[in-house]
Design a protein around this motif. Structure first.
Motif, short mmCIF file in Angstrom:
data_model
loop_
_atom_site.label_atom_id
_atom_site.label_comp_id
_atom_site.label_asym_id
_atom_site.label_seq_id
_atom_site.Cartn_x
_atom_site.Cartn_y
_atom_site.Cartn_z
N GLY A 1 0.82 -1.21 0.00
CA GLY A 1 0.00 0.00 0.00
C GLY A 1 0.85 1.26 0.00
N LYS A 2 1.91 1.25 0.78
CA LYS A 2 2.83 2.40 0.80
C LYS A 2 3.51 2.58 -0.55
CE LYS A 2 3.87 2.39 5.74
NZ LYS A 2 4.90 2.18 6.77
N ALA A 3 3.94 1.48 -1.15
CA ALA A 3 4.58 1.56 -2.47
C ALA A 3 3.61 2.13 -3.50
CB ALA A 3 5.07 0.18 -2.90
N LEU A 4 2.36 1.69 -3.44
CA LEU A 4 1.37 2.18 -4.40
C LEU A 4 0.98 3.63 -4.13
CD1 LEU A 4 -0.74 -1.06 -4.72
CD2 LEU A 4 0.70 -0.01 -6.49
N ALA A 5 1.10 4.07 -2.90
CA ALA A 5 0.85 5.48 -2.59
C ALA A 5 1.92 6.36 -3.23
CB ALA A 5 0.82 5.70 -1.08
N ILE A 6 3.14 5.85 -3.32
CA ILE A 6 4.23 6.57 -3.95
C ILE A 6 4.10 6.53 -5.46
CG2 ILE A 6 6.74 6.58 -4.33
CD1 ILE A 6 6.95 5.49 -1.40
N ASP A 7 3.80 5.34 -5.99
CA ASP A 7 3.67 5.17 -7.44
C ASP A 7 2.53 4.20 -7.73
OD1 ASP A 7 3.87 4.78 -10.15
OD2 ASP A 7 5.97 4.20 -10.15
N PRO A 8 1.33 4.72 -7.95
CA PRO A 8 0.17 3.85 -8.18
C PRO A 8 0.22 3.06 -9.49
CG PRO A 8 -0.44 6.16 -8.40
CD PRO A 8 0.98 6.12 -7.94
N ASP A 9 1.19 3.38 -10.34
CA ASP A 9 1.33 2.67 -11.61
C ASP A 9 2.46 1.65 -11.61
OD1 ASP A 9 -0.78 4.11 -12.65
OD2 ASP A 9 0.50 5.64 -13.55
N ALA B 1 -2.86 -3.48 -13.47
CA ALA B 1 -1.51 -3.91 -13.87
C ALA B 1 -1.49 -4.32 -15.34
CB ALA B 1 -1.05 -5.07 -12.98
N LEU B 2 -2.52 -5.02 -15.78
CA LEU B 2 -2.55 -5.47 -17.18
C LEU B 2 -2.78 -4.32 -18.15
CD1 LEU B 2 -4.43 -8.84 -16.80
CD2 LEU B 2 -2.05 -8.51 -17.49
N ARG B 3 -3.52 -3.31 -17.73
CA ARG B 3 -3.67 -2.12 -18.58
C ARG B 3 -2.33 -1.41 -18.74
NH1 ARG B 3 -8.33 -1.52 -15.69
NH2 ARG B 3 -7.54 0.16 -14.39
N LEU B 4 -1.56 -1.37 -17.65
CA LEU B 4 -0.26 -0.68 -17.68
C LEU B 4 0.81 -1.51 -18.36
CD1 LEU B 4 -0.40 0.65 -14.03
CD2 LEU B 4 -0.47 2.05 -16.10
N GLN B 5 0.75 -2.82 -18.19
CA GLN B 5 1.78 -3.71 -18.73
C GLN B 5 1.11 -5.00 -19.20
OE1 GLN B 5 5.12 -4.19 -16.10
NE2 GLN B 5 5.92 -5.91 -17.26
N PRO B 6 0.55 -4.99 -20.41
CA PRO B 6 -0.22 -6.12 -20.91
C PRO B 6 0.53 -7.46 -20.94
CG PRO B 6 -0.55 -4.22 -22.33
CD PRO B 6 0.55 -3.87 -21.36
N ALA B 7 1.84 -7.41 -20.98
CA ALA B 7 2.62 -8.65 -21.04
C ALA B 7 3.04 -9.18 -19.68
CB ALA B 7 3.86 -8.42 -21.92
N SER B 8 2.55 -8.61 -18.60
CA SER B 8 2.94 -9.04 -17.26
C SER B 8 2.44 -10.46 -17.00
CB SER B 8 2.37 -8.09 -16.20
OG SER B 8 2.56 -8.64 -14.91
#
Length: 76
Positions: free
Chosen positions: A14-22, A62-69
């Protein structure tokens, strides 16, 4: 795995996503921990659907941001 470790992981992701939600690794990690939490019976039965929905939302983002994940695809 313990309920304490699961709670701590959710806090850290949650803290990591608060810094960078993408940040895709954090989205996938957050979703993974939510699924583990539900699967490990560390969540009350009435909270499980919302936790799984939250995990699905993180995976879809995550898939919208990086479809190959591949990790996101594994959770889907």
């Amino acid at each position: 795995r313990s309920s304490k470790a699961i709670r701590e992981a959710l806090i850290h992701f949650g803290k990591a996503l608060a810094i960078d939600p993408d940040w895709v690794p954090a989205l996938v990690g957050y979703a993974s921990v939510l699924v583990i939490e539900v699967g490990g019976d560390w969540v009350a039965p009435d909270q499980r659907p919302s936790r799984l929905q939250e995990a699905q939302t993180a995976v879809e983002r995550a898939l919208r941001l990086q479809p190959a994940s591949y990790r996101a695809h594994q959770l889907r």
